[in-house]
Design a protein around this motif. Structure first.
Motif, PDB file in Angstrom:
ATOM      1  N   ARG A   1       1.952 -16.133  14.956  1.00 21.94           N
ATOM      2  CA  ARG A   1       2.702 -17.090  15.779  1.00 21.94           C
ATOM      3  C   ARG A   1       1.915 -18.380  16.005  1.00 21.94           C
ATOM      4  N   VAL A   2       0.641 -18.230  16.309  1.00 21.18           N
ATOM      5  CA  VAL A   2      -0.194 -19.408  16.556  1.00 21.18           C
ATOM      6  C   VAL A   2      -0.255 -20.293  15.319  1.00 21.18           C
TER       7      VAL A   2
ATOM      8  N   SER B   1     -10.005 -18.771  16.169  1.00 16.49           N
ATOM      9  CA  SER B   1      -9.306 -18.393  17.403  1.00 16.49           C
ATOM     10  C   SER B   1     -10.196 -17.561  18.325  1.00 16.49           C
ATOM     11  N   VAL B   2     -11.179 -16.866  17.762  1.00 15.57           N
ATOM     12  CA  VAL B   2     -12.096 -16.071  18.594  1.00 15.57           C
ATOM     13  C   VAL B   2     -12.884 -16.984  19.525  1.00 15.57           C
TER      14      VAL B   2
ATOM     15  N   VAL C   1      -9.038 -15.752  27.275  1.00 17.29           N
ATOM     16  CA  VAL C   1      -8.172 -14.729  26.690  1.00 17.29           C
ATOM     17  C   VAL C   1      -9.001 -13.579  26.125  1.00 17.29           C
ATOM     18  N   LEU C   2     -10.120 -13.909  25.481  1.00 12.45           N
ATOM     19  CA  LEU C   2     -10.949 -12.869  24.865  1.00 12.45           C
ATOM     20  C   LEU C   2     -11.482 -11.893  25.911  1.00 12.45           C
TER      21      LEU C   2
ATOM     22  N   CYS D   1     -12.583 -13.079   6.444  1.00  8.34           N
ATOM     23  CA  CYS D   1     -12.120 -12.940   7.831  1.00  8.34           C
ATOM     24  C   CYS D   1     -13.170 -12.208   8.658  1.00  8.34           C
ATOM     25  N   ALA D   2     -13.707 -11.147   8.108  1.00  7.39           N
ATOM     26  CA  ALA D   2     -14.730 -10.384   8.819  1.00  7.39           C
ATOM     27  C   ALA D   2     -15.986 -11.219   9.031  1.00  7.39           C
ATOM     28  N   PHE D   3     -16.391 -11.948   8.005  1.00  7.25           N
ATOM     29  CA  PHE D   3     -17.566 -12.816   8.133  1.00  7.25           C
ATOM     30  C   PHE D   3     -17.319 -13.902   9.176  1.00  7.25           C
ATOM     31  N   GLY D   4     -16.124 -14.498   9.141  1.00  6.53           N
ATOM     32  CA  GLY D   4     -15.778 -15.513  10.126  1.00  6.53           C
ATOM     33  C   GLY D   4     -15.778 -14.952  11.535  1.00  6.53           C
TER      34      GLY D   4
END
Length: 254
Positions: free
Chosen positions: A14-15, A77-78, A86-87, A150-153
């Motif tokens: 969505r974001v 986003s993290v 949010v986190l 994605c995992a590295f990021g």
């Protein structure tokens, strides 16, 4: 746990969809690079062992670039969620930390592979005829690359304190990783030091797997001696290690 993963996954989608400028930018950049570099270097770069033009050679690299950029920057986003609070709310929920990692990684993988597929749709224009088997291999390659980055990021975003720091680190890492993956120029003909760096680069094997898929599973990849089995095994192993690294990182206080 399943509900938490689905909620995080759907939030990532969505974001992204709501940010139209980001959608256009992610798709336009690889296409622009492909056209400019493909035609600009068409008479300057040859692929050893192949009669393919540079536009054809470069297309899997542009697919990989789409996957890498989308996968890496989806985890920004993290950082943003930590700054907004949010986190912290997610972390105190009665769910394992692995659900957080899985939801964010799945969201990034979905976005990365979906956009890469749009770039890959240009394949018939340059003579690629992957067929169903080749398309399946290309899809697997895209997923494995996306999971890895994605995992590295996620790991980098978990440790860095600001979006500016994240962008700076990712730009330093991402461009060399892409350039030394065989996406832009073949390993054959490169200096020994560059060829060695390309073999150490985990993205090289994902890009190689993409070439096998888009090329319809040929016996070998033009410009390299990597085998299909080597590309697949290394890509799976690296994706699994990267996800395990991200899951282990999430158990620590951000």
């Amino acid at each position: 746990m399943t509900a938490a993963v689905l909620a995080l996954w759907s939030r990532e989608i969505r974001v992204f969809v709501r940010d139209r400028a980001r959608v256009v930018g992610v798709l336009a950049q690889p296409v622009l690079f492909w056209v400019v570099f493909g035609f600009g270097f068409a008479d300057s770069v040859s692929v050893p062992g192949s009669d393919a033009g540079y536009l054809q050679y470069l297309l899997p690299g542009m697919v990989a670039l789409t996957v890498l950029f989308t996968a890496i920057y989806s985890t920004l986003s993290v950082v943003e969620d930590r700054q907004s609070g949010v986190l912290q709310a997610v972390l105190v929920a009665p769910q394992p930390r692995s659900a957080l990692v899985l939801g964010i990684v799945l969201g990034g993988v979905t976005l990365a592979v979906g956009q890469a597929a749009l770039i890959g749709a240009f394949a018939p224009l340059v003579g690629f005829r992957p067929g169903l088997g080749g398309a399946a291999v290309a899809l697997v390659a895209g997923v494995l690359l996306a999971v890895t980055f994605c995992a590295f990021g996620f790991v980098m975003a978990w440790r860095l304190k600001s979006g500016r720091a994240y962008h700076a680190v990712m730009n330093v890492v991402l461009i060399p990783v892409w350039l030394l993956s065989g996406a832009f120029f073949p390993e054959a003909g490169a200096s020994e030091a560059v060829a060695f760096a390309m073999r150490l680069n985990p993205a090289t094997y994902g890009v190689g797997l993409l070439r096998y898929g888009l090329g319809g599973l040929p016996a070998s990849i033009p410009g390299t001696s990597l085998s299909f089995g080597t590309c697949l095994i290394v890509s799976v192993a690296v994706a699994a290690l990267a996800f395990a690294w991200a899951a282990g990182t999430a158990r620590r206080t951000p």
